[in-house]
Design a protein around this motif. Structure first.
Motif, PDB file in Angstrom:
ATOM      1  N   ALA A 170      23.102  11.971  94.864  1.00  0.00           N
ATOM      2  CA  ALA A 170      22.042  12.405  95.788  1.00  0.00           C
ATOM      3  C   ALA A 170      22.598  13.472  96.732  1.00  0.00           C
ATOM      4  CB  ALA A 170      21.524  11.213  96.569  1.00  0.00           C
ATOM      5  N   LEU A 188      15.998  23.012  90.660  1.00  0.00           N
ATOM      6  CA  LEU A 188      16.383  21.706  90.089  1.00  0.00           C
ATOM      7  C   LEU A 188      15.235  21.122  89.278  1.00  0.00           C
ATOM      8  CD1 LEU A 188      18.254  19.774  92.925  1.00  0.00           C
ATOM      9  CD2 LEU A 188      19.182  20.543  90.742  1.00  0.00           C
ATOM     10  N   ASN A 189      14.048  21.289  89.788  1.00  0.00           N
ATOM     11  CA  ASN A 189      12.889  20.720  89.110  1.00  0.00           C
ATOM     12  C   ASN A 189      12.550  21.427  87.809  1.00  0.00           C
ATOM     13  OD1 ASN A 189      11.798  18.396  89.913  1.00  0.00           O
ATOM     14  ND2 ASN A 189      10.565  19.278  91.559  1.00  0.00           N
ATOM     15  N   HIS A 190      13.096  22.625  87.614  1.00  0.00           N
ATOM     16  CA  HIS A 190      12.820  23.364  86.375  1.00  0.00           C
ATOM     17  C   HIS A 190      13.980  23.327  85.390  1.00  0.00           C
ATOM     18  CE1 HIS A 190       9.537  25.016  88.794  1.00  0.00           C
ATOM     19  NE2 HIS A 190       8.941  25.171  87.623  1.00  0.00           N
ATOM     20  N   THR A 191      15.077  22.742  85.832  1.00  0.00           N
ATOM     21  CA  THR A 191      16.245  22.720  84.955  1.00  0.00           C
ATOM     22  C   THR A 191      15.986  21.748  83.785  1.00  0.00           C
ATOM     23  OG1 THR A 191      18.544  23.042  85.391  1.00  0.00           O
ATOM     24  CG2 THR A 191      17.758  20.905  85.873  1.00  0.00           C
ATOM     25  N   SER A 192      16.719  21.912  82.674  1.00  0.00           N
ATOM     26  CA  SER A 192      16.381  21.120  81.484  1.00  0.00           C
ATOM     27  C   SER A 192      16.753  19.657  81.634  1.00  0.00           C
ATOM     28  CB  SER A 192      17.100  21.655  80.251  1.00  0.00           C
ATOM     29  OG  SER A 192      16.912  23.019  80.155  1.00  0.00           O
ATOM     30  N   ARG A 193      17.912  19.420  82.263  1.00  0.00           N
ATOM     31  CA  ARG A 193      18.362  18.034  82.327  1.00  0.00           C
ATOM     32  C   ARG A 193      19.506  17.918  83.339  1.00  0.00           C
ATOM     33  NH1 ARG A 193      21.481  14.800  77.809  1.00  0.00           N
ATOM     34  NH2 ARG A 193      19.905  15.352  76.353  1.00  0.00           N
ATOM     35  N   ILE A 194      19.638  16.758  83.946  1.00  0.00           N
ATOM     36  CA  ILE A 194      20.737  16.514  84.879  1.00  0.00           C
ATOM     37  C   ILE A 194      21.464  15.268  84.378  1.00  0.00           C
ATOM     38  CG2 ILE A 194      21.363  16.074  87.297  1.00  0.00           C
ATOM     39  CD1 ILE A 194      18.647  17.389  88.061  1.00  0.00           C
ATOM     40  N   ASP A 236       9.824  14.167  89.462  1.00  0.00           N
ATOM     41  CA  ASP A 236      10.087  15.221  90.425  1.00  0.00           C
ATOM     42  C   ASP A 236      11.388  14.885  91.184  1.00  0.00           C
ATOM     43  OD1 ASP A 236       8.607  17.463  92.222  1.00  0.00           O
ATOM     44  OD2 ASP A 236       9.727  16.047  93.474  1.00  0.00           O
ATOM     45  N   ILE A 237      12.319  15.827  91.202  1.00  0.00           N
ATOM     46  CA  ILE A 237      13.638  15.526  91.756  1.00  0.00           C
ATOM     47  C   ILE A 237      13.572  15.276  93.271  1.00  0.00           C
ATOM     48  CG2 ILE A 237      16.018  16.398  92.041  1.00  0.00           C
ATOM     49  CD1 ILE A 237      15.346  15.650  89.156  1.00  0.00           C
ATOM     50  N   ASN A 238      12.738  16.024  93.968  1.00  0.00           N
ATOM     51  CA  ASN A 238      12.613  15.790  95.421  1.00  0.00           C
ATOM     52  C   ASN A 238      12.103  14.400  95.721  1.00  0.00           C
ATOM     53  OD1 ASN A 238      13.374  18.258  96.486  1.00  0.00           O
ATOM     54  ND2 ASN A 238      11.481  19.130  95.682  1.00  0.00           N
ATOM     55  N   LEU A 250      14.805  12.014  95.228  1.00  0.00           N
ATOM     56  CA  LEU A 250      15.749  12.031  96.346  1.00  0.00           C
ATOM     57  C   LEU A 250      15.148  11.268  97.532  1.00  0.00           C
ATOM     58  CD1 LEU A 250      17.139  15.683  96.179  1.00  0.00           C
ATOM     59  CD2 LEU A 250      18.440  13.574  95.930  1.00  0.00           C
ATOM     60  N   LEU A 308      18.670   7.451  94.231  1.00  0.00           N
ATOM     61  CA  LEU A 308      19.918   8.092  93.811  1.00  0.00           C
ATOM     62  C   LEU A 308      21.091   7.762  94.736  1.00  0.00           C
ATOM     63  CD1 LEU A 308      18.555  11.551  92.631  1.00  0.00           C
ATOM     64  CD2 LEU A 308      19.086   9.538  91.265  1.00  0.00           C
ATOM     65  N   LEU A 353      18.681  12.485  84.306  1.00  0.00           N
ATOM     66  CA  LEU A 353      17.428  12.807  84.991  1.00  0.00           C
ATOM     67  C   LEU A 353      16.760  13.932  84.215  1.00  0.00           C
ATOM     68  CD1 LEU A 353      18.768  13.141  88.668  1.00  0.00           C
ATOM     69  CD2 LEU A 353      17.718  11.136  87.610  1.00  0.00           C
ATOM     70  N   TYR A 354      15.484  13.770  83.923  1.00  0.00           N
ATOM     71  CA  TYR A 354      14.721  14.870  83.348  1.00  0.00           C
ATOM     72  C   TYR A 354      13.738  15.352  84.408  1.00  0.00           C
ATOM     73  CZ  TYR A 354      16.444  14.058  78.631  1.00  0.00           C
ATOM     74  OH  TYR A 354      17.241  13.942  77.524  1.00  0.00           O
ATOM     75  N   PRO A 355      13.942  16.575  84.938  1.00  0.00           N
ATOM     76  CA  PRO A 355      13.034  17.074  85.960  1.00  0.00           C
ATOM     77  C   PRO A 355      11.623  17.260  85.403  1.00  0.00           C
ATOM     78  CG  PRO A 355      15.083  18.308  85.945  1.00  0.00           C
ATOM     79  CD  PRO A 355      15.076  17.478  84.704  1.00  0.00           C
ATOM     80  N   SER A 356      10.646  16.982  86.243  1.00  0.00           N
ATOM     81  CA  SER A 356       9.263  16.969  85.767  1.00  0.00           C
ATOM     82  C   SER A 356       8.755  18.353  85.363  1.00  0.00           C
ATOM     83  CB  SER A 356       8.352  16.397  86.846  1.00  0.00           C
ATOM     84  OG  SER A 356       8.566  17.108  88.048  1.00  0.00           O
ATOM     85  N   GLN A 357       9.328  19.414  85.933  1.00  0.00           N
ATOM     86  CA  GLN A 357       8.801  20.751  85.658  1.00  0.00           C
ATOM     87  C   GLN A 357       9.582  21.482  84.562  1.00  0.00           C
ATOM     88  OE1 GLN A 357       6.023  20.216  87.831  1.00  0.00           O
ATOM     89  NE2 GLN A 357       6.209  22.399  88.243  1.00  0.00           N
ATOM     90  N   ARG A 358      10.508  20.772  83.888  1.00  0.00           N
ATOM     91  CA  ARG A 358      11.313  21.491  82.886  1.00  0.00           C
ATOM     92  C   ARG A 358      10.374  22.107  81.857  1.00  0.00           C
ATOM     93  NH1 ARG A 358      13.434  17.689  78.603  1.00  0.00           N
ATOM     94  NH2 ARG A 358      11.764  16.189  78.494  1.00  0.00           N
TER      95      ARG A 358
END
Ligand code: SF4
Ligand code: SF4
Lengths: 356, 297
Positions: A185, A196-202, B170-172, B175, B180, B192-197
């Motif tokens: 976090a 971050l929200n558009h990245t493919s994967r974390i 959504d990552i925000n 958080l 996390l 984590l798969y971000p919602s907007q990918r």
């Protein structure tokens, strides 16, 4: 190893090993010197206990990498993924681009790389390099960032890198590590939320007590998951800067007590053959490295319980860094094998006597 | 006999000419039929028959092809469950898990958060028995505050069972939820798969090989497609669960719409996109373009 089921024994004896990618760790040099680096990379190359290790600054020659790529393209046990790693491979970005193009021309359909993104200091610079990477066939990057990378590569640089990749179509897999004190976090909070929200994967994981991390991070700060598990499904053919080839890039590639061949003197096909023929490695991959704990304890080694290891690769690295342990295990294995043959012969003789 | 002669072009896949090597994943996109319990599709007995026929074909080829490694690969079955445990998801999963285990494949489950919380005892047993390898939660935005504690509890339970949690959202939002910061989660491997990918961006170079996207994508009717991006387009169908492997492979080799050689080597040949087109879907931009191009044919 005496307690395996019949199916496990058949798999152990016969199933050919397969590899998800050809991983080339071209250099152990890196612009950074992160405290968690399992390879102990630094600007001068690999370090052990703060000292430069022998051959630590050595890079793998480009012509050997090209040869490995060519040979790899003909191996049917290798998925056609080429992954370029380091140290930091982009210390020589032109060479990286050249190798990506060559792999692409050979028919590798998944071309990926690990980087800390240091080269994305400005957005125009990031855009220019990622466009060329994409044109050379790169499909995705693994971008390492966390508390320990941040002093060397600022979050703003990581943001540029993510944005440039999104714009040209390279998928980004952000790789984060955490300890008890430094959480995922905290790392994510430093980066641009929209990117971050558009990245493919974390992909998130814990730091393990191997390499420089074991020397520099407080032992209480590590997470420990235990050494149970098998790795046959996640193997990669990994070539390290010295040219030695290993069946994985998760720890064993930084050991030297069980070698399978060097790309400078052996063909990849021969090296894969040696891996397939290694009873010790077959046990590690198909039965799990934790299987080796009991025989080692029986031979008098002060091994800890399986749960005390960070994970299976942590134990694997411990064992395969120790020449004496590996020699003793090899002897033990050969002995078990002849015992098994003797038992099988006894069984057949008894069975045939019973028939008569 | 070479079933797929045109895929043996040495520059492409000289050593692994069979798409089954590339189709590592099996995606089961399920749906409930009507309101009744246990009426989820595709039908598990039909899926099981297809899976075991596939395995039989694979072993025969393995022997005939002189132990080619890739013919022995295990597969991952991903199942997307559209309803709550009580509405049929539990019963379906209980039937599916032994089928995938018998085939030696790993199983990943994907569910909306509201459906996944509070799994019944029989699902907890499946998790404890390691019948499920990964569990993906589709998170809403925002996560309702009353769902955070049960989510944490379930994530901790998954970790105790050594099942990898995957969070899609959504990552925000994530958080803000405090999830996390959880120590058990930070000690584990998770994704984590971000919602907007895939969304909003129109990459300048969208096209690459489809090899890593291919899967046996099986929809509620038992129809099989080569990837999620083309699901539902009748002309892209590879076959159905009722058909044998040889028939499906023949169709791949002579597919009237999809040139697999081309798709594996470098992806689809696309005409330049409409510059105003923005991706509002959850599939990659190239798949959106490819899909639209085929639908226009
Ligand atoms: S257990 Fe050993 S061989 Fe297996 S992935 Fe880990 S380090 Fe590599
Ligand atoms: S581009 Fe087309 S064939 Fe390729 S993965 Fe996407 S939808 Fe499927």
């Amino acid at each position: 190893m005496r307690d395996l089921s019949l199916t496990q024994r058949v798999t152990l004896a016969n199933k050919p090993l397969g590899f998800n990618a050809l991983v080339v760790e071209r250099t152990s040099r890196c612009n950074a010197r992160c405290s968690i680096c399992y390879q102990g990379s630094s600007p001068q190359g690999k370090e052990q206990r703060g000292e430069e290790s022998p051959r630590g600054g050595q890079d793998l020659a480009p012509e050997l990498i090209r040869r490995a790529l060519l040979e790899g393209s003909r191996l049917d046990c290798l998925n056609k993924r080429f992954h370029l790693a380091g140290g930091e491979a982009f210390l020589d970005a032109e060479l990286c681009l050249d190798l990506f193009s060559y792999a692409h021309a050979l028919g590798y359909y998944d071309i990926t790389t690990t980087t800390n993104g240091f080269w994305a200091k400005s957005l125009p610079r990031a855009r220019s390099l990622t466009r060329r990477m994409r044109e050379a066939g790169v499909t995705s990057i693994e971008l390492s960032t966390d508390h320990w990378h941040a002093p060397f590569v600022k979050p703003a640089t990581i943001n540029h890198c993510m944005q440039a990749c999104l714009e040209c179509g390279i998928a980004v897999n952000l790789r984060l590590l955490a300890t008890q004190e430094h959480t995922h976090a905290a790392t994510l909070a430093t980066l641009d939320p929209d990117l971050l929200n558009h990245t493919s994967r974390i992909t998130c994981g814990p730091v393990f007590a191997v390499g420089r991390a074991a020397e520099q991070i407080d032992a209480d700060d590590f997470f420990r998951r235990g050494a149970e598990g098998r790795c046959f499904a996640v193997l990669n053919l990994a070539i390290v800067p010295s040219g030695d080839v290993f069946p994985c890039c998760a720890g064993m590639d930084h050991t030297d007590a069980l070698l399978f061949g060097n790309i400078a003197s052996h063909s990849l096909a021969d090296i894969v053959h040696n891996m397939n023929q290694s009873p010790l490695f077959r046990v590690v991959s198909y039965a799990g490295v934790a299987r080796l704990l009991k025989p080692l304890q029986e031979m008098g080694y002060a091994m800890q319980a399986s749960e005390a290891y960070g994970n299976m690769c942590d134990l694997c690295t411990t064992i395969f860094s120790d020449h004496k342990m590996v020699a003793d295990l090899t002897r033990y294995n050969a002995q078990t094998e002849s015992e098994q043959i003797r038992l099988a012969i006894d069984y057949l003789l008894n069975a045939s006597t019973a028939c008569v | 006999m070479n079933i797929l002669p045109h895929l043996t072009d040495p520059s492409i896949t000289a050593q692994d000419p069979y798409p089954p090597w590339l189709f590592r994943d099996i995606n089961l996109s399920t749906a409930t039929e009507g309101q009744g319990k246990g009426s989820m599709q595709p039908d598990i007995p039909a899926f099981a028959r297809w899976l075991f026929a596939f395995q039989k074909w694979q072993s025969q080829r393995f022997v005939a092809e002189n132990n080619r490694y890739y013919l022995m690969l295990g597969r991952r079955v991903h199942v997307q469950l559209p309803c709550s445990w009580q509405e049929g998801a539990a019963a379906y999963l209980q039937q599916l898990a032994p089928v995938t285990a018998r085939a030696g494949h790993a199983l990943t489950v994907r569910m909306a958060l509201e459906h996944a919380l509070h799994p019944p005892a029989e699902i907890c047993t499946l998790l404890q028995n390691k019948s499920i390898q990964k569990f993906l939660f589709n998170l809403p935005t925002p996560i309702p505050p009353q769902q955070i504690a049960p989510l944490l509890e379930m994530v901790e339970f998954l970790l105790a069972c050594r099942v990898m949690p995957i969070l899609l959202g959504d990552i925000n939002n994530l958080l803000r939820s405090g999830l996390l910061h959880n120590q058990r989660l930070n000690a584990a491997n998770f994704t984590l798969y971000p919602s907007q990918r895939h969304m909003d961006y129109c990459p300048t170079h969208p096209v690459d090989s489809c090899a890593t996207h291919f899967s046996w994508f099986i929809d509620r009717n038992g129809d099989i497609y080569p990837c999620g991006g083309l699901s539902g387009i009748a002309s892209c169908r590879l076959g159905t669960l009722q058909e044998g492997m040889e028939t499906i492979l023949q169709r791949i080799a002579q597919h009237p719409v999809l040139n697999f050689s081309q798709l594996i080597q470098s992806g689809p040949l696309l005409s330049p996109p409409d510059p105003a087109l923005v991706n509002r879907t959850h599939i990659p931009y190239k798949c959106l373009l490819h899909r639209r191009q085929i639908q226009r044919l």
